[in-house]
Design an enzyme around this catalytic site. Structure first.
Site, PDB file in Angstrom:
ATOM      1  N   LYS A  94     -15.042  45.493 117.500  1.00  0.00           N
ATOM      2  CA  LYS A  94     -15.211  46.511 116.451  1.00  0.00           C
ATOM      3  C   LYS A  94     -14.686  47.867 116.929  1.00  0.00           C
ATOM      4  O   LYS A  94     -13.947  48.540 116.224  1.00  0.00           O
ATOM      5  CB  LYS A  94     -16.698  46.645 116.094  1.00  0.00           C
ATOM      6  N   ASN A  95     -15.067  48.260 118.136  1.00  0.00           N
ATOM      7  CA  ASN A  95     -14.709  49.606 118.595  1.00  0.00           C
ATOM      8  C   ASN A  95     -13.234  49.746 118.965  1.00  0.00           C
ATOM      9  O   ASN A  95     -12.753  50.864 119.142  1.00  0.00           O
ATOM     10  CB  ASN A  95     -15.594  50.028 119.776  1.00  0.00           C
ATOM     11  N   CYS A 152     -27.285  61.007 114.367  1.00  0.00           N
ATOM     12  CA  CYS A 152     -27.594  59.629 114.002  1.00  0.00           C
ATOM     13  C   CYS A 152     -28.796  59.201 114.828  1.00  0.00           C
ATOM     14  O   CYS A 152     -29.307  59.972 115.638  1.00  0.00           O
ATOM     15  CB  CYS A 152     -26.404  58.709 114.200  1.00  0.00           C
ATOM     16  N   ARG A 174     -24.826  63.595 118.672  1.00  0.00           N
ATOM     17  CA  ARG A 174     -23.435  63.148 118.596  1.00  0.00           C
ATOM     18  C   ARG A 174     -22.494  64.177 117.962  1.00  0.00           C
ATOM     19  O   ARG A 174     -21.915  63.949 116.895  1.00  0.00           O
ATOM     20  CB  ARG A 174     -23.345  61.802 117.882  1.00  0.00           C
ATOM     21  N   ASP A 202     -17.574  68.426 118.670  1.00  0.00           N
ATOM     22  CA  ASP A 202     -16.950  69.686 119.095  1.00  0.00           C
ATOM     23  C   ASP A 202     -15.716  69.467 119.973  1.00  0.00           C
ATOM     24  O   ASP A 202     -14.743  70.216 119.889  1.00  0.00           O
ATOM     25  CB  ASP A 202     -17.987  70.556 119.829  1.00  0.00           C
ATOM     26  N   ASP A 251     -23.774  50.782 125.312  1.00  0.00           N
ATOM     27  CA  ASP A 251     -23.910  49.807 124.220  1.00  0.00           C
ATOM     28  C   ASP A 251     -24.558  48.491 124.674  1.00  0.00           C
ATOM     29  O   ASP A 251     -24.799  47.613 123.845  1.00  0.00           O
ATOM     30  CB  ASP A 251     -22.542  49.533 123.579  1.00  0.00           C
ATOM     31  N   ARG A 310     -23.292  46.033 110.798  1.00  0.00           N
ATOM     32  CA  ARG A 310     -22.210  46.995 111.029  1.00  0.00           C
ATOM     33  C   ARG A 310     -21.291  46.508 112.150  1.00  0.00           C
ATOM     34  O   ARG A 310     -20.111  46.843 112.159  1.00  0.00           O
ATOM     35  CB  ARG A 310     -22.779  48.367 111.431  1.00  0.00           C
TER      36      ARG A 310
HETATM   37  C1  UD1 Z   1     -18.157  55.434 121.225  1.00  0.00           C
HETATM   38  C2  UD1 Z   1     -18.533  54.074 120.689  1.00  0.00           C
HETATM   39  C3  UD1 Z   1     -20.019  53.824 120.871  1.00  0.00           C
HETATM   40  C4  UD1 Z   1     -20.418  54.048 122.321  1.00  0.00           C
HETATM   41  C5  UD1 Z   1     -19.924  55.391 122.832  1.00  0.00           C
HETATM   42  C6  UD1 Z   1     -20.145  55.571 124.320  1.00  0.00           C
HETATM   43  C7  UD1 Z   1     -16.935  53.731 118.908  1.00  0.00           C
HETATM   44  C8  UD1 Z   1     -16.688  53.656 117.435  1.00  0.00           C
HETATM   45  N1  UD1 Z   1     -18.170  54.033 119.278  1.00  0.00           N
HETATM   46  O1  UD1 Z   1     -18.867  56.405 120.463  1.00  0.00           O
HETATM   47  O2  UD1 Z   1     -20.282  52.476 120.476  1.00  0.00           O
HETATM   48  O3  UD1 Z   1     -21.810  53.986 122.437  1.00  0.00           O
HETATM   49  O4  UD1 Z   1     -18.531  55.535 122.596  1.00  0.00           O
HETATM   50  O5  UD1 Z   1     -19.517  54.576 125.030  1.00  0.00           O
HETATM   51  O6  UD1 Z   1     -16.060  53.484 119.713  1.00  0.00           O
HETATM   52  N2  UD1 Z   1     -19.838  64.214 122.914  1.00  0.00           N
HETATM   53  C9  UD1 Z   1     -19.883  65.587 122.766  1.00  0.00           C
HETATM   54  N3  UD1 Z   1     -18.931  66.184 121.977  1.00  0.00           N
HETATM   55  C10 UD1 Z   1     -17.945  65.472 121.351  1.00  0.00           C
HETATM   56  C11 UD1 Z   1     -17.899  64.083 121.510  1.00  0.00           C
HETATM   57  C12 UD1 Z   1     -18.859  63.493 122.317  1.00  0.00           C
HETATM   58  O7  UD1 Z   1     -20.749  66.259 123.314  1.00  0.00           O
HETATM   59  O8  UD1 Z   1     -17.124  66.076 120.660  1.00  0.00           O
HETATM   60  C13 UD1 Z   1     -20.853  63.548 123.765  1.00  0.00           C
HETATM   61  C14 UD1 Z   1     -21.725  62.577 122.964  1.00  0.00           C
HETATM   62  O9  UD1 Z   1     -22.798  63.229 122.328  1.00  0.00           O
HETATM   63  C15 UD1 Z   1     -22.155  61.614 124.041  1.00  0.00           C
HETATM   64  C16 UD1 Z   1     -20.929  61.542 124.960  1.00  0.00           C
HETATM   65  O10 UD1 Z   1     -20.178  62.717 124.695  1.00  0.00           O
HETATM   66  O11 UD1 Z   1     -23.220  62.147 124.773  1.00  0.00           O
HETATM   67  C17 UD1 Z   1     -20.052  60.327 124.732  1.00  0.00           C
HETATM   68  O12 UD1 Z   1     -19.790  60.188 123.359  1.00  0.00           O
HETATM   69  P1  UD1 Z   1     -18.483  59.510 122.806  1.00  0.00           P
HETATM   70  O13 UD1 Z   1     -17.767  58.779 123.888  1.00  0.00           O
HETATM   71  O14 UD1 Z   1     -17.691  60.505 122.025  1.00  0.00           O
HETATM   72  O15 UD1 Z   1     -19.090  58.443 121.796  1.00  0.00           O
HETATM   73  P2  UD1 Z   1     -18.406  57.926 120.489  1.00  0.00           P
HETATM   74  O16 UD1 Z   1     -16.937  57.974 120.658  1.00  0.00           O
HETATM   75  O17 UD1 Z   1     -19.023  58.573 119.307  1.00  0.00           O
END
Ligand code: UD1
Length: 420
Positions: free
Chosen positions: A22-23, A116, A121, A124, A307, A399
């Site tokens: 999925k990811n 969520c 999440r 920024d 995950d 999902r």
């Molecule tokens: C993706 C995966 C999710 C997995 C996660 C971590 C998908 C669709 N989802 O989520 O299943 O649990 O990676 O492996 O691929 N963060 C910030 N600012 C940002 C972006 C992220 O502070 O702009 C923080 C997040 O809050 C979190 C960390 O960085 O603490 C990692 O998040 P991120 O890797 O971005 O997760 P997702 O891409 O949303």
């Protein structure tokens, strides 16, 4: 609304075939926005998130023919640039359209995803990187409004934190940018690697694939002829079924998997006393003489995935001794703990660390799924519980798990989908 009824069982046996990830599929579908051709994607999983993203693209003017073996996505007639709240609220990963739409049209609006169940999440880091590429970004009435009328320009981006969808978004934006973009502290998850490989095979030169420093040579706005590709196996689905074998302490074979992507998961199962045999695309788990407790810290790939945290927490309830599970990525990713406690698990929570005292006798009851992976942890616990467990709110599970109950039934689980 559907729910799952599962009965405790003594053994599982046979093979489970793993679906496409999925990811990996989500950024790859978003990537079709950069294509000049009708893109052929093989092995998309049959899960709700994929349908949601395809629907989002079709709302924007794209067309698709969904089929598990081969899906075609044609974005040549895509003419809208606004991803509205009604879709984004059902799937945060909708943010993945921001980079490619902005790069192609010079304009994009995406509803702010909001928090969520597992934490705040924020996005920024996505926005800061796009600003560095020359985008003007404003937050208006709950929407991110991004403009770049003269196109995006390549630059040097250093992510403060490793972000998976952030890296994917910027790779896609950089693919059509003017000049070269370097991303330092890029995510190295196999799903990001596949996105880079597909783009690279389709003529966007990317250096450093699979490392923390990616260099993307943009096409200066020229759309890409994207070659056919097959989505990689879902390592989290595979890890979940390995945990099913482990929690019942049975031999189980997982097929159509990429064992290389499961290094940290297999290492922890090994520490817990399980053994394995692997081929190029199968893993067989063998029972442990005694299931041992474990220490786990979730981190970015190639370390142990967040995950898989919930599933290992369920498994730890069946280990002898005290397991410590530390969650480093999301601040609120322990919602499954209270449900597991209601089933009889001995778990205490202190900040981002769970202490699990095993082995506990679990009993079936009514439980509620709170997020995608928490749902599968409840299914695992149900397999090993006395009596019957009813798992409610499984729309979370749908999902991301492709026919979970069918696959588990195929190896001997007593599980069925019913209507509330
Ligand atoms: C993706 C995966 C999710 C997995 C996660 C971590 C998908 C669709 N989802 O989520 O299943 O649990 O990676 O492996 O691929 N963060 C910030 N600012 C940002 C972006 C992220 O502070 O702009 C923080 C997040 O809050 C979190 C960390 O960085 O603490 C990692 O998040 P991120 O890797 O971005 O997760 P997702 O891409 O949303």
């Amino acid at each position: 609304m559907d729910y799952l009824k599962a009965k405790g069982i003594k053994s599982l046996s046979g093979n489970i075939e793993i679906s496409g990830a999925k990811n990996a599929s989500l950024p790859l579908i978003a990537m079709t926005i950069l294509a000049k051709n009708n893109v052929c994607i093989k092995n998309l999983p049959d899960v709700a998130d994929i349908k949601t993203l395809l629907k989002l693209l079709s709302n924007l003017g794209a067309s698709y023919e969904y089929n598990k073996t081969e899906t075609f996505v044609d974005t040549s007639k895509l003419n809208q640039t606004k991803a509205t709240y009604d879709i984004v609220k059902t799937m945060r990963a909708s943010i993945l359209v921001l980079g490619p739409i902005l790069a192609r049209f010079g304009h994009c609006e995406v509803s702010l995803p909001g928090g969520c169940a597992i934490g705040q999440r924020p996005v920024d880091l996505h926005l800061k990187a796009l600003e560095q590429m020359g985008a003007n970004i404003e937050i208006k009435s709950g929407y991110i409004e991004a403009t770049a009328p003269d196109g995006l320009r390549g630059c040097e981006i250093v992510f403060d934190k490793v972000t998976v969808t952030g890296t994917a978004n910027i790779v896609m934006a950089a693919a059509l940018a003017n000049g070269k973009t370097t991303i330092t502290n890029a995510a190295r998850e196999p799903e990001v690697v596949q996105l880079c490989q597909v783009l690279n095979n389709s003529g966007v030169k990317i250096d450093g694939i699979g490392t923390a420093i990616l260099t993307i040579n943009g096409t200066a706005g020229r759309l890409i002829d994207i070659k056919d590709f097959t989505v990689i196996p879902d390592r989290i689905e595979a890890g979940t079924y390995l945990c099913a074998g482990a929690i019942i302490n049975s031999e189980l074979t997982i097929t159509k998997v990429e064992p290389k992507h499961l290094g940290a998961v297999l290492a922890k199962l090994e520490e817990m006393g399980f053994t394995f045999s692997t081929t190029k695309d199968t893993i067989t788990i063998y029972p442990a003489k005694k299931i041992k407790s474990v220490k786990i810290t979730t981190q970015e790939y190639p370390a142990f995935p967040t995950d898989m945290q919930a599933q290992f927490l369920a498994l730890a309830t069946q280990a002898d001794g005290t397991s410590i599970i530390e969650e480093k990525l999301f601040e609120n990713r322990f919602m499954h703990v209270s449900e597991l406690q209601r089933m009889g698990a001995d778990i205490s929570l202190n900040g981002n660390t769970a202490t699990v005292n095993g082995k506990s006798k679990l009993s079936g009851t009514d439980v509620m799924a709170t997020d995608l992976r928490a749902s599968s942890a409840l299914v695992l616990a149900a397999l090993v519980s006395d009596g019957e467990t009813n798992i409610h709110r499984i729309y979370h599970l749908d999902r991301g798990y492709d026919r979970l109950e069918e696959k588990l039934k195929g190896v001997g689980a007593k599980i069925e989908r019913l209507k509330e």
